[in-house]
Scaffold this motif. Sequence first.
Motif, PDB file in Angstrom:
ATOM      1  N   GLU A   1       5.412  15.430  -2.540  1.00 23.88           N
ATOM      2  CA  GLU A   1       4.136  14.986  -3.318  1.00 23.88           C
ATOM      3  C   GLU A   1       5.242  15.868  -4.507  1.00 23.88           C
ATOM      4  OE1 GLU A   1       0.326  14.124  -1.565  1.00 23.88           O
ATOM      5  OE2 GLU A   1       1.582  15.593  -0.241  1.00 23.88           O
TER       6      GLU A   1
ATOM      7  N   SER B   1       1.389   3.323   2.530  1.00 18.94           N
ATOM      8  CA  SER B   1       1.759   4.037   3.034  1.00 18.94           C
ATOM      9  C   SER B   1       2.904   3.312   3.543  1.00 18.94           C
ATOM     10  CB  SER B   1       0.608   3.593   4.705  1.00 18.94           C
ATOM     11  OG  SER B   1       0.160   4.267   4.521  1.00 18.94           O
TER      12      SER B   1
ATOM     13  N   GLY C   1       0.864   8.881   4.138  1.00 17.95           N
ATOM     14  CA  GLY C   1       0.267   7.463   4.861  1.00 17.95           C
ATOM     15  C   GLY C   1       0.162   7.862   6.407  1.00 17.95           C
TER      16      GLY C   1
ATOM     17  N   ASN D   1       1.032  -1.296  -0.234  1.00 15.75           N
ATOM     18  CA  ASN D   1       0.179  -0.117   0.153  1.00 15.75           C
ATOM     19  C   ASN D   1       0.431   1.014   0.168  1.00 15.75           C
ATOM     20  OD1 ASN D   1       0.119   1.546   2.559  1.00 15.75           O
ATOM     21  ND2 ASN D   1      -0.527  -0.954   3.353  1.00 15.75           N
TER      22      ASN D   1
END
Length: 425
Positions: free
Chosen positions: A209, A108, A141, A106
């Motif tokens: 990000e 995170s 996350g 996932n």
Amino acid sequence: MLPPDKAIWRPFTQHQTAACSLKVKSGRGTLLTLEDGRELIDAISSWWVNLHGHGHPKIAEAIYQQALKLEHVIFAGFSHDPAEELVKKLQPFLPSHLTRFFYSDNGSTAVEVALKMAYQTFWNRGEKRSTFVAFEGGYHGDTLGAVSVGARSLFNAPFEHLLFDVERVPYPATFFGDPSVEEKDEKALKAFKKIFLDKGSEIAAVIIEPLIQGVAGMRQARPQFLEQMEKIARQSGALLIFDEVMTGFGRTGTFLATDQSGCKPDFICLSKGITGGFLPLALTITTEDVFESFLSNEIGKAFHHGHSYTANPLGCAAAIASLELLKEKPYEKMEERINKEAEALVRHPLVKRARGLGGIFAFDLATEEKGYGSQVGNTYRELVEKEGVLIRPLGETVYVMPPYSISNKELQKVFHTLQGALASL
Ligand SMILES: *Cc1c(COP(=O)(O)O)cnc(C)c1O
């Protein structure tokens, strides 16, 4: 005994005040069918994971065929075709300096792995670097390491003392026609530079990000910002982690957000769109340099991290099928398609700070209320949902991020509905 719908503890939900969850019976293309027969256009790709629509037969078939062959096997000491095939299929889409692929399951964990690898790289080399630099508003996350580098908020207040300290820098958060974009870049870069001047030799890595911060409210930064930031970080030898969990797989109009800059990050984290939205899977991809720092005769210098479902063959098969569908690059057309439909909406007096990139479009509701607790987003969501469109505003920020398979007619309906609902606010 509690009925099952009550027994289930839901994510990000205050159960005392939350409305009942809507029960979804099936999904086909962009449409979700609810138990009561209503249909909703999924304008947010089900939390940013779906790329080609729900129930895509090619992905479903790939999963089925793989399940008949091998559903899962331990990934330590063993390998399998789907894991190798996926790497081979991904390589041509990725910058060539990223050569090593670590699987997890996932977003995170993809981030957690990058943080731990960056940290251990220096430990293995006998260098003392233990500080991370992150950005205000960042979201990476919900595991504790990922939360540490994410923005601190009322959501993670209970864990404050468990989180490690991070140096934090403003994120430019710009929008279409932003008159102060240069100023914002400068302010952020100045803060960034200062941290590196003060403690450059202690900094292990910067995590960001790239181009768009998702959870913070689709806040944008320009490619030149990333490039200038990289230059500063490089001078001190810090590593660069690009968290592309949301932006990957074409969301910003290019396969990676990284592709729009000249940056060469040391790590890229991928998850969400990786399987087209079918199964949990993630990758942390890094360089030869990082990989080599783990090579040693000492067992302690290996990367001791892994998950039971590492490189799950079904997830890999779904990802391979999804990549096939991405070969046509449907994401390259999203920005133009969306901008055409959004033209009228961005001129509406209740629409502020319109912004977007590729298949992501966002704006803020121009109301007095501010922040995540603000009710206006919720009211607006209900109005839009009544008309058959699923959105999930982030506070007063409304966004759409539809699957690439959305038809022009459906896209029209989404924007028509967004506009119509403004009149009832
Ligand atoms: C969603 C998200 C994550 C976390 O991914 P999960 O699969 O929900 O754990 C990490 N980083 C970014 C940028 C995300 O959008």
